[in-house]
Motif scaffolding. Sequence first.
Motif, mmCIF file in Angstrom:
data_model
loop_
_atom_site.group_PDB
_atom_site.id
_atom_site.type_symbol
_atom_site.label_atom_id
_atom_site.label_comp_id
_atom_site.label_asym_id
_atom_site.label_seq_id
_atom_site.Cartn_x
_atom_site.Cartn_y
_atom_site.Cartn_z
ATOM 1 N N PHE A 1 52.542 7.387 15.518
ATOM 2 C CA PHE A 1 52.364 7.925 16.864
ATOM 3 C C PHE A 1 51.505 7.006 17.711
ATOM 4 C CE2 PHE A 1 52.828 11.882 14.318
ATOM 5 C CZ PHE A 1 53.948 12.410 14.956
ATOM 6 N N GLY A 2 51.816 6.958 18.988
ATOM 7 C CA GLY A 2 50.931 6.397 19.984
ATOM 8 C C GLY A 2 50.159 7.540 20.613
ATOM 9 N N VAL A 3 49.228 7.216 21.479
ATOM 10 C CA VAL A 3 48.432 8.233 22.161
ATOM 11 C C VAL A 3 48.471 7.940 23.650
ATOM 12 C CG1 VAL A 3 46.132 9.227 22.437
ATOM 13 C CG2 VAL A 3 46.935 8.565 20.156
ATOM 14 N N GLU A 4 48.820 8.961 24.418
ATOM 15 C CA GLU A 4 48.894 8.809 25.865
ATOM 16 C C GLU A 4 48.674 10.156 26.526
ATOM 17 O OE1 GLU A 4 52.524 7.797 28.813
ATOM 18 O OE2 GLU A 4 52.191 6.336 27.203
ATOM 19 N N ASP A 5 47.826 10.198 27.523
ATOM 20 C CA ASP A 5 47.591 11.413 28.313
ATOM 21 C C ASP A 5 47.267 12.632 27.449
ATOM 22 O OD1 ASP A 5 48.044 10.041 30.713
ATOM 23 O OD2 ASP A 5 50.212 10.390 30.582
ATOM 24 N N GLY A 6 46.410 12.449 26.442
ATOM 25 C CA GLY A 6 45.951 13.577 25.640
ATOM 26 C C GLY A 6 46.966 14.145 24.676
ATOM 27 N N ALA A 7 47.937 13.333 24.266
ATOM 28 C CA ALA A 7 48.965 13.809 23.327
ATOM 29 C C ALA A 7 49.478 12.634 22.498
ATOM 30 C CB ALA A 7 50.120 14.457 24.088
ATOM 31 N N PHE A 8 50.197 12.953 21.428
ATOM 32 C CA PHE A 8 50.897 11.940 20.657
ATOM 33 C C PHE A 8 52.187 11.573 21.393
ATOM 34 C CE2 PHE A 8 49.541 13.149 16.009
ATOM 35 C CZ PHE A 8 48.338 12.501 16.183
ATOM 36 N N THR A 9 52.571 10.317 21.275
ATOM 37 C CA THR A 9 53.904 9.875 21.676
ATOM 38 C C THR A 9 54.533 9.260 20.435
ATOM 39 O OG1 THR A 9 53.030 7.737 22.409
ATOM 40 C CG2 THR A 9 53.278 9.464 24.085
ATOM 41 N N HIS A 10 55.797 9.523 20.228
ATOM 42 C CA HIS A 10 56.456 9.022 19.022
ATOM 43 C C HIS A 10 56.963 7.615 19.250
ATOM 44 C CE1 HIS A 10 58.936 8.816 15.437
ATOM 45 N NE2 HIS A 10 58.266 9.862 15.010
ATOM 46 N N SER A 11 56.881 6.809 18.197
ATOM 47 C CA SER A 11 57.292 5.407 18.292
ATOM 48 C C SER A 11 58.777 5.271 18.618
ATOM 49 C CB SER A 11 56.967 4.666 16.989
ATOM 50 O OG SER A 11 57.654 5.254 15.907
#
Length: 178
Positions: A131-141
């Motif tokens: 996961f990445g992290v953006e705007d207070g949440a996980f983002t999936h690769s």
Amino acid sequence: MPTYEQDPVVELDARYSGEDARPGPWPETAAVLASAPLYWLSTVRPDGRPHVTPLIGVWSHGALHFSTGPEERKAHNLRANPEAVLTTGANTLDAGLDVVVEGRAERVTEHGRLTGLAREWEAKYGGDWRFGVEDGAFTHSRGTGRALVFAVSPRTVFGFGKGEPFSQTRYRFPERSR
């Protein structure tokens, strides 16, 4: 989010335990929470009906963490009522330890903490769970959207030892403010 000053108070419930049973040590129960590949999350729908779903998660810093899409049923349920129960264990009758965690699910939004949790997810579940992290949440690769991250710091944990002697241990966590 609540934090804890000390280890839990540990009590064996003799009503549901074998004659020779002893309370399960908290470190062994915490190890089950840390190593479990799968958990079951129970929440309550806004209309009061129960909802249960399997998910993956990470036990970290005294809390069980999981993620969900912002529009998934569990996210809707937690917005209306943050009380949650997570369970894990062995799907056997005569061996193993089943664990039940009761607590309040609270969003994790702090960038540094999410980054650390993302590393823990990948270490536990492999590269498909990067996961990445953006705007207070996980983002999936793989670019499949955002995932909100929740932490359940336990108020009470139950450990159900299976096999002779059967046991039921309650772990109560004294709460304090940060």
